[in-house]
Design an enzyme around this catalytic site. Structure first.
Site, PDB file in Angstrom:
ATOM      1  N   CYS A  91      -5.759  -3.283   1.958  1.00  0.00           N
ATOM      2  CA  CYS A  91      -5.669  -3.414   3.241  1.00  0.00           C
ATOM      3  C   CYS A  91      -6.829  -3.705   4.019  1.00  0.00           C
ATOM      4  O   CYS A  91      -7.439  -4.422   4.229  1.00  0.00           O
ATOM      5  CB  CYS A  91      -4.963  -2.238   3.789  1.00  0.00           C
ATOM      6  N   GLY A 132     -14.928 -60.056   8.157  1.00  0.00           N
ATOM      7  CA  GLY A 132     -14.011 -61.049   7.395  1.00  0.00           C
ATOM      8  C   GLY A 132     -12.592 -60.367   7.848  1.00  0.00           C
ATOM      9  O   GLY A 132     -12.198 -59.331   7.527  1.00  0.00           O
ATOM     10  N   GLU A 178       1.003  -1.295   0.121  1.00  0.00           N
ATOM     11  CA  GLU A 178      -0.093   0.036   0.096  1.00  0.00           C
ATOM     12  C   GLU A 178       0.856   1.398  -0.006  1.00  0.00           C
ATOM     13  O   GLU A 178       1.732   1.446   0.687  1.00  0.00           O
ATOM     14  CB  GLU A 178      -0.840  -0.248   1.365  1.00  0.00           C
ATOM     15  N   LYS A 203      -8.962   2.838  -2.070  1.00  0.00           N
ATOM     16  CA  LYS A 203      -9.576   2.032  -1.146  1.00  0.00           C
ATOM     17  C   LYS A 203     -10.915   2.637  -0.724  1.00  0.00           C
ATOM     18  O   LYS A 203     -11.315   3.698  -0.621  1.00  0.00           O
ATOM     19  CB  LYS A 203      -8.424   2.381  -0.004  1.00  0.00           C
TER      20      LYS A 203
END
Length: 646
Positions: free
Chosen positions: A170, A358, A45, A114
């Protein structure tokens, strides 16, 4: 290249507010990535300025320098066929945005701001930046180019199938509904997250959980590039802890607090991701909800496939088995309890007085016997409810016979011994078969006689027959139809042979059994896998080894996982097998057994179409009521043709 794409996260050495220095470090890292054939590269960033500039983001010289140096990076990388993400502050609509710039061949494809801005604890981003939701413009003039901007951008490589890239930054990941949830629903197979996540005690573990879960939830690759030690340490410290995950699996991780430039690369399997999305029908169902109706602008770029370079992806030869001891022990315990609980519930439901099984002294019946014993313990009933029957025949060796008897005695179960020799010889007379001819009739007569004995004794004792066949045998059809193929509850049906071996070894070493029982288990593990239907050799040893006839189970389990779990082509399965097994098997041997797998898998579907009940224990199962529904008369031509070409 089988739909792999090499992606990388970079943690460059940065100086706060020194865009010229940062540009040089970024370009150095890009050059190293190009040498490694990286196609997608993500920096942290605000990497052009560093994240911790604080009120310097109000300074025009910093913003101008960031834009200028980004333009120079674009110019210097115009010959590179690489998608490069660089964090940069951007002025637009009278606001400043914390953006990710995506570059390809010198062109800035888009700017993604952002969305969620942290403004709590040590974070004050709302002081300097605006959210993507506050953006008015859809494109701006930036770094000498007209560039799309917004949180609604998806980047599609036109020439690379399945490659669509989404970006969140972020804090976007740390919110309750990250943008990547919607980006993946609208096609993003790779999510890039340029981040500046400061370091706190225990935060790396949480970061792992967060990225792993989001990559799983989105059925995507997730590249998380975090700011490093060059950031300001005035109030916080950054470690550069960066991660690459794919559908919850860690592919790459940086070294925390490293003072040198770092480049973490991994080969992401786009086909795997798309395959998972096709299977998970609930994945796209979210789009029917009104709040999921979004519009994304698709930004196309002409990246070519190119060379893969060094294959940077962990490929295990044992895909059903965890590597580390702690995970392995927990996995074994979970699987064993799934088997136990399933059988106990069936025993309760039908009011079974006995569990008839078996016991051959072989691997599969040993595991099934251990499950029967554990089911009785689980229900709080005596172990003598387990009726173990050993049925020696023409191929029974003294080693397996003695192991069967000793194990049953040490576990405290009821025992019976019934030879099938006379019944089989009489049957040969009845149908006119020469017992000297050791063909499939000779072998299957014995298997069906044993099953008849078990079924009739279960009726006689008010019990149920517990099946012993495993997942690998079902895949190859290595079972006698209406013989050992049939039971009233198959406890091993979801467990491949390689995992059966691991489970028996785990029980032998848990300390829950006495020393003698544990010794027998270890000897069973050391005994060659065999149906023991042909007479022993002159020394009394096993004369019929399964893996000599159908191939190594470790190969078939590997093939099974790649083919059924992900639907990969023969060519890709061969490529992965070469990576996983290295020099252990020559290419021609891999091809031989791969061809055999495809042949047997298609031809033997009729046995899987009428499987008895049994518990699913892992992500892969061949029950027609669970994971696998296939016509019994489907043609294998497409697959066999490709194998022949290989």
């Amino acid at each position: 290249m089988f739909n792999y794409v090499k992606i990388a996260v970079a943690v460059p050495k940065l100086k706060v507010a020194d865009c010229v220095y940062n540009k040089k470090e970024i370009l150095n890292t890009i050059a190293k990535a190009a040498d490694k054939k990286v196609k997608i590269l993500a920096f942290p960033e605000l990497s052009i300025t560093a994240y911790t500039c604080a009120d310097l983001f109000f300074q025009s010289p910093l913003l101008v320098s960031a834009e200028k140096n980004l333009a120079e990076i674009a110019e210097d990388t115009k010959e590179l066929d690489m998608l490069i993400l660089i964090g940069v502050p951007v002025l637009a609509d009278n606001q400043t945005f914390n953006c990710a710039a995506l570059l390809h061949k010198g062109k800035i494809l888009g700017l993604v701001p952002k969305t969620l801005l942290p403004n709590y604890s040590e974070f004050y981003e709302e002081r300097w930046f605006s959210s993507a939701d506050d953006l008015i413009s859809e494109e701006i003039s930036f770094a000498g180019q007209v560039v799309p901007i917004g949180g609604d951008l998806l980047f599609t490589a036109e020439k690379i199938p399945y490659l669509k890239v989404g970006v969140e930054i972020c804090e976007d990941l740390w919110g309750p509904i990250p943008p990547s949830c919607y980006l993946s629903l609208y096609g993003a197979t790779v999510i890039l997250n340029p981040s500046a996540s400061n370091e706190l005690a225990a935060k790396p573990d949480y970061r792992h959980q967060l990225v792993a879960q989001q990559s799983s939830r989105c059925l995507s690759a997730y590249a998380y590039a975090s700011a490093g030690v060059g950031e300001s340490t005035q109030d916080t410290v950054f470690s550069g802890h960066s991660l690459i995950y794919e559908n919850g699996v860690l592919l790459g991780e940086s070294e925390s607090f490293c003072r040198d430039n770092q480049l973490i690369c991994a080969d992401v399997d786009l086909e795997l991701l798309v395959s998972e999305r096709r299977k998970h029908t609930t994945f796209m169902s979210q789009l029917t909800k009104p709040d999921a109706q979004k519009f994304y602008r698709e930004i196309k770029f002409d990246m070519c496939v190119g060379e893969l370079g060094e294959f940077l992806r962990p490929i295990t030869a044992k895909p059903f088995t965890p590597k580390d001891d702690a995970s392995l022990s927990k996995r074994c315990r979970d699987i064993f309890m799934i088997q136990t609980a399933g059988l106990a519930r069936r025993m309760e439901h039908v009011h079974a007085k006995t569990l008839v099984i078996g016991i051959s002294g072989g691997l599969d019946s040993t595991l099934a016997l251990l499950v029967c014993v554990k089911a009785c313990d689980y229900l709080g009933v005596s172990r003598d409810h387990v009726l173990g029957i050993t049925m020696p025949g023409f191929g029974t060796t003294d080693r397996t016979y003695q192991n069967a008897l000793t194990l049953m005695k040490s576990l405290g179960v009821s025992m019976r011994e019934i030879s099938i020799r006379d019944a089989a010889i009489q049957h040969f007379k009845d149908i006119g078969h020469d017992p000297a001819i050791h063909d499939i009739t000779y072998e299957n007569t014995q298997a069906r006689e044993r099953t008849q004995i078990l079924m009739d004794i279960s009726n006689q004792t008010g019990g149920i027959v517990v099946g012993t066949g495993d997942l690998s045998e079902l895949a190859l059809g290595w079972a006698t139809y209406n013989g050992d193929h049939m039971s009233m509850y198959g406890v091993n049906a979801g467990i491949p042979k390689t995992l059966v071996r691991v489970l028996v070894n785990w029980v032998a070493n848990t300390g829950e059994l006495d020393r003698k029982a544990s010794e027998i288990l270890l000897d069973v593990l050391d005994t060659p896998v065999s149906p023991e239907l042909l007479p022993p050799d002159e020394n009394g040893n096993i004369n019929q080894k399964t893996e000599d006839l159908v191939g190594p189970y470790e190969l078939h389990d590997f093939f099974l996982y790649q083919i059924i779990r992900f639907g990969f082509s023969p060519g890709k399965v061969l490529f992965l097998a070469e990576q996983a097994f290295g020099d252990a098997y020559p290419r021609e041997i891999l091809l031989k057994w791969l061809k055999n797998f495809y042949h047997r898998f298609f031809m033997q579907q009729f046995k899987r179409s009428c499987l008895p009940d049994g518990p699913k224990v892992g992500a892969l199962c061949l029950s027609p009521r669970s994971d696998w529904r296939m016509p019994t008369d489907a043609s294998n031509r497409i697959w066999m043709d490709e194998v022949e070409k290989l």
